[in-house]
Design a protein around this motif. Structure first.
Motif, PDB file in Angstrom:
ATOM      1  N   LEU A  48       3.735   0.989   0.321  1.00  0.00           N
ATOM      2  CA  LEU A  48       2.413   1.078  -0.298  1.00  0.00           C
ATOM      3  C   LEU A  48       1.555   2.123   0.418  1.00  0.00           C
ATOM      4  CD1 LEU A  48       0.261   0.068  -2.288  1.00  0.00           C
ATOM      5  CD2 LEU A  48      -0.288  -1.722  -0.629  1.00  0.00           C
ATOM      6  N   ASP A  49       1.549   2.099   1.725  1.00  0.00           N
ATOM      7  CA  ASP A  49       0.777   3.081   2.502  1.00  0.00           C
ATOM      8  C   ASP A  49       1.273   4.504   2.228  1.00  0.00           C
ATOM      9  OD1 ASP A  49      -0.684   0.995   3.566  1.00  0.00           O
ATOM     10  OD2 ASP A  49       0.368   1.003   5.493  1.00  0.00           O
ATOM     11  N   GLU A  50       2.586   4.649   2.162  1.00  0.00           N
ATOM     12  CA  GLU A  50       3.202   5.956   1.892  1.00  0.00           C
ATOM     13  C   GLU A  50       2.781   6.482   0.525  1.00  0.00           C
ATOM     14  OE1 GLU A  50       7.728   7.020   1.114  1.00  0.00           O
ATOM     15  OE2 GLU A  50       7.422   6.202   3.130  1.00  0.00           O
ATOM     16  N   LYS A  51       2.857   5.626  -0.485  1.00  0.00           N
ATOM     17  CA  LYS A  51       2.490   6.028  -1.847  1.00  0.00           C
ATOM     18  C   LYS A  51       0.992   6.327  -1.945  1.00  0.00           C
ATOM     19  CE  LYS A  51       6.515   5.768  -3.756  1.00  0.00           C
ATOM     20  NZ  LYS A  51       7.199   6.929  -4.316  1.00  0.00           N
ATOM     21  N   THR A  52       0.182   5.565  -1.224  1.00  0.00           N
ATOM     22  CA  THR A  52      -1.262   5.793  -1.234  1.00  0.00           C
ATOM     23  C   THR A  52      -1.600   7.144  -0.609  1.00  0.00           C
ATOM     24  OG1 THR A  52      -1.668   3.412  -1.131  1.00  0.00           O
ATOM     25  CG2 THR A  52      -3.493   4.849  -0.505  1.00  0.00           C
ATOM     26  N   LYS A  53      -0.920   7.491   0.486  1.00  0.00           N
ATOM     27  CA  LYS A  53      -1.131   8.808   1.109  1.00  0.00           C
ATOM     28  C   LYS A  53      -0.720   9.924   0.151  1.00  0.00           C
ATOM     29  CE  LYS A  53      -0.620   7.439   5.921  1.00  0.00           C
ATOM     30  NZ  LYS A  53       0.214   7.536   7.134  1.00  0.00           N
ATOM     31  N   LEU A  54       0.410   9.732  -0.510  1.00  0.00           N
ATOM     32  CA  LEU A  54       0.877  10.723  -1.468  1.00  0.00           C
ATOM     33  C   LEU A  54      -0.115  10.860  -2.621  1.00  0.00           C
ATOM     34  CD1 LEU A  54       3.000  12.694  -2.541  1.00  0.00           C
ATOM     35  CD2 LEU A  54       4.223  10.714  -3.502  1.00  0.00           C
ATOM     36  N   TYR A  55      -0.593   9.747  -3.125  1.00  0.00           N
ATOM     37  CA  TYR A  55      -1.584   9.748  -4.211  1.00  0.00           C
ATOM     38  C   TYR A  55      -2.824  10.546  -3.802  1.00  0.00           C
ATOM     39  CZ  TYR A  55      -5.045   8.020  -7.533  1.00  0.00           C
ATOM     40  OH  TYR A  55      -6.029   7.940  -8.489  1.00  0.00           O
ATOM     41  N   ASN A  56      -3.331  10.275  -2.602  1.00  0.00           N
ATOM     42  CA  ASN A  56      -4.519  10.980  -2.120  1.00  0.00           C
ATOM     43  C   ASN A  56      -4.260  12.480  -1.965  1.00  0.00           C
ATOM     44  OD1 ASN A  56      -6.121   8.684  -2.059  1.00  0.00           O
ATOM     45  ND2 ASN A  56      -5.506   8.173   0.019  1.00  0.00           N
ATOM     46  N   LYS A  57      -3.065  12.826  -1.498  1.00  0.00           N
ATOM     47  CA  LYS A  57      -2.695  14.236  -1.341  1.00  0.00           C
ATOM     48  C   LYS A  57      -2.662  14.929  -2.705  1.00  0.00           C
ATOM     49  CE  LYS A  57       0.958  17.222   0.335  1.00  0.00           C
ATOM     50  NZ  LYS A  57       2.316  17.418  -0.072  1.00  0.00           N
ATOM     51  N   LEU A  58      -2.023  14.270  -3.669  1.00  0.00           N
ATOM     52  CA  LEU A  58      -1.936  14.849  -5.007  1.00  0.00           C
ATOM     53  C   LEU A  58      -3.312  14.971  -5.648  1.00  0.00           C
ATOM     54  CD1 LEU A  58       1.222  12.988  -6.384  1.00  0.00           C
ATOM     55  CD2 LEU A  58       1.076  15.368  -5.627  1.00  0.00           C
ATOM     56  N   GLU A  61      -4.999  17.954  -4.205  1.00  0.00           N
ATOM     57  CA  GLU A  61      -4.367  19.181  -4.698  1.00  0.00           C
ATOM     58  C   GLU A  61      -4.571  19.370  -6.197  1.00  0.00           C
ATOM     59  OE1 GLU A  61      -0.307  18.773  -3.474  1.00  0.00           O
ATOM     60  OE2 GLU A  61      -0.781  19.194  -1.376  1.00  0.00           O
ATOM     61  N   GLY A  62      -5.072  18.359  -6.872  1.00  0.00           N
ATOM     62  CA  GLY A  62      -5.328  18.464  -8.309  1.00  0.00           C
ATOM     63  C   GLY A  62      -4.091  18.366  -9.180  1.00  0.00           C
ATOM     64  N   GLN A  63      -3.036  17.742  -8.690  1.00  0.00           N
ATOM     65  CA  GLN A  63      -1.793  17.593  -9.449  1.00  0.00           C
ATOM     66  C   GLN A  63      -1.847  16.327 -10.295  1.00  0.00           C
ATOM     67  OE1 GLN A  63       1.727  18.039  -7.104  1.00  0.00           O
ATOM     68  NE2 GLN A  63       0.847  19.668  -5.855  1.00  0.00           N
ATOM     69  N   LYS A  64      -2.427  16.455 -11.462  1.00  0.00           N
ATOM     70  CA  LYS A  64      -2.671  15.294 -12.313  1.00  0.00           C
ATOM     71  C   LYS A  64      -1.408  14.711 -12.946  1.00  0.00           C
ATOM     72  CE  LYS A  64      -7.346  16.680 -13.285  1.00  0.00           C
ATOM     73  NZ  LYS A  64      -8.347  17.048 -14.254  1.00  0.00           N
ATOM     74  N   THR A  65      -0.378  15.491 -13.110  1.00  0.00           N
ATOM     75  CA  THR A  65       0.821  14.996 -13.796  1.00  0.00           C
ATOM     76  C   THR A  65       1.507  13.881 -13.016  1.00  0.00           C
ATOM     77  OG1 THR A  65       2.120  16.779 -12.820  1.00  0.00           O
ATOM     78  CG2 THR A  65       1.279  17.145 -15.042  1.00  0.00           C
ATOM     79  N   ASP A  66       1.591  14.019 -11.704  1.00  0.00           N
ATOM     80  CA  ASP A  66       2.278  13.021 -10.890  1.00  0.00           C
ATOM     81  C   ASP A  66       1.380  11.837 -10.519  1.00  0.00           C
ATOM     82  OD1 ASP A  66       4.606  14.509 -10.911  1.00  0.00           O
ATOM     83  OD2 ASP A  66       4.076  15.602  -9.085  1.00  0.00           O
ATOM     84  N   ASN A  69       2.023   8.441 -12.405  1.00  0.00           N
ATOM     85  CA  ASN A  69       3.241   7.744 -11.968  1.00  0.00           C
ATOM     86  C   ASN A  69       3.055   7.085 -10.600  1.00  0.00           C
ATOM     87  OD1 ASN A  69       4.619   8.494 -14.281  1.00  0.00           O
ATOM     88  ND2 ASN A  69       5.451  10.342 -13.351  1.00  0.00           N
ATOM     89  N   ILE A  70       2.449   7.808  -9.686  1.00  0.00           N
ATOM     90  CA  ILE A  70       2.214   7.267  -8.346  1.00  0.00           C
ATOM     91  C   ILE A  70       1.248   6.089  -8.429  1.00  0.00           C
ATOM     92  CG2 ILE A  70       1.297   7.775  -6.040  1.00  0.00           C
ATOM     93  CD1 ILE A  70       3.954   9.172  -6.600  1.00  0.00           C
ATOM     94  N   SER A  71       0.246   6.209  -9.276  1.00  0.00           N
ATOM     95  CA  SER A  71      -0.722   5.121  -9.455  1.00  0.00           C
ATOM     96  C   SER A  71      -0.039   3.849  -9.948  1.00  0.00           C
ATOM     97  CB  SER A  71      -1.811   5.554 -10.434  1.00  0.00           C
ATOM     98  OG  SER A  71      -2.746   4.528 -10.610  1.00  0.00           O
ATOM     99  N   LEU A  72       0.884   3.999 -10.883  1.00  0.00           N
ATOM    100  CA  LEU A  72       1.637   2.843 -11.384  1.00  0.00           C
ATOM    101  C   LEU A  72       2.512   2.234 -10.288  1.00  0.00           C
ATOM    102  CD1 LEU A  72       2.705   4.097 -14.931  1.00  0.00           C
ATOM    103  CD2 LEU A  72       0.997   2.339 -14.382  1.00  0.00           C
ATOM    104  N   GLU A  73       3.131   3.088  -9.485  1.00  0.00           N
ATOM    105  CA  GLU A  73       3.943   2.602  -8.369  1.00  0.00           C
ATOM    106  C   GLU A  73       3.081   1.829  -7.367  1.00  0.00           C
ATOM    107  OE1 GLU A  73       6.853   5.319  -6.579  1.00  0.00           O
ATOM    108  OE2 GLU A  73       6.518   6.636  -8.312  1.00  0.00           O
ATOM    109  N   ILE A  74       1.902   2.333  -7.098  1.00  0.00           N
ATOM    110  CA  ILE A  74       0.979   1.666  -6.170  1.00  0.00           C
ATOM    111  C   ILE A  74       0.598   0.289  -6.705  1.00  0.00           C
ATOM    112  CG2 ILE A  74      -1.373   1.733  -5.237  1.00  0.00           C
ATOM    113  CD1 ILE A  74      -0.978   4.795  -4.916  1.00  0.00           C
ATOM    114  N   LYS A  75       0.299   0.219  -7.992  1.00  0.00           N
ATOM    115  CA  LYS A  75      -0.057  -1.069  -8.598  1.00  0.00           C
ATOM    116  C   LYS A  75       1.086  -2.068  -8.493  1.00  0.00           C
ATOM    117  CE  LYS A  75      -3.518   0.655 -11.802  1.00  0.00           C
ATOM    118  NZ  LYS A  75      -3.885   0.915 -13.191  1.00  0.00           N
ATOM    119  N   GLU A  76       2.293  -1.605  -8.749  1.00  0.00           N
ATOM    120  CA  GLU A  76       3.460  -2.487  -8.660  1.00  0.00           C
ATOM    121  C   GLU A  76       3.696  -2.969  -7.228  1.00  0.00           C
ATOM    122  OE1 GLU A  76       5.432  -4.008 -10.962  1.00  0.00           O
ATOM    123  OE2 GLU A  76       3.859  -3.235 -12.276  1.00  0.00           O
TER     124      GLU A  76
END
Length: 125
Positions: A48-58, A61-66, A69-76
């Motif tokens: 969860l921490d890893e995905k949250t860091k990735l989400y914040n990075k994206l 960076e303004g990478q809306k496409t990913d 998906n990352i948001s859904l993974e975080i919720k799960e």
């Protein structure tokens, strides 16, 4: 200049010891140990921490496409973590201790007029 009398500091130490000896604090320490020693829960929390860091990075960076998906993974991962008894018990016990300490801070603020809050919550209007 003497800041506080020894008796005032002794009372503060006694209060700290009393909190440390309280049922709530003992349960908190026990739940913390169980939580941190549970490998499954720790793996979930790490993911969860890893995905949250990735989400914040994206997000930065303004990478809306990913992001979706990352948001859904975080919720799960959050859902799975909230099903872990050791995690929820730890959070519940931690909250009780934090509430006790907050109440002590409120009492001290009431009698002294001095707030121990930091940041915007501590701003006086």
């Amino acid at each position: 200049m003497k800041l506080l009398s020894n008796s005032t500091l002794d009372i503060a130490r006694e209060l700290g010891k009393t909190i440390q000896d309280s049922e709530e604090y003992i349960e908190y320490i026990k739940s913390q140990e169980e939580y941190y020693n549970d490998s499954n829960t720790m793996k979930l929390k790490s993911k969860l921490d890893e995905k949250t860091k990735l989400y914040n990075k994206l997000l930065v960076e303004g990478q809306k496409t990913d992001i979706k998906n990352i948001s859904l993974e975080i919720k799960e991962l959050n859902k799975k973590l909230l099903k872990e008894k050791k995690y929820t018990n730890y959070i519940k016990c931690k909250s009780k201790v934090e509430k006790t300490i907050k109440n002590v801070d409120n009492i001290l603020e009431y009698y002294t007029g001095i707030s121990n809050s930091k940041g915007c919550n501590g701003c006086k209007k």
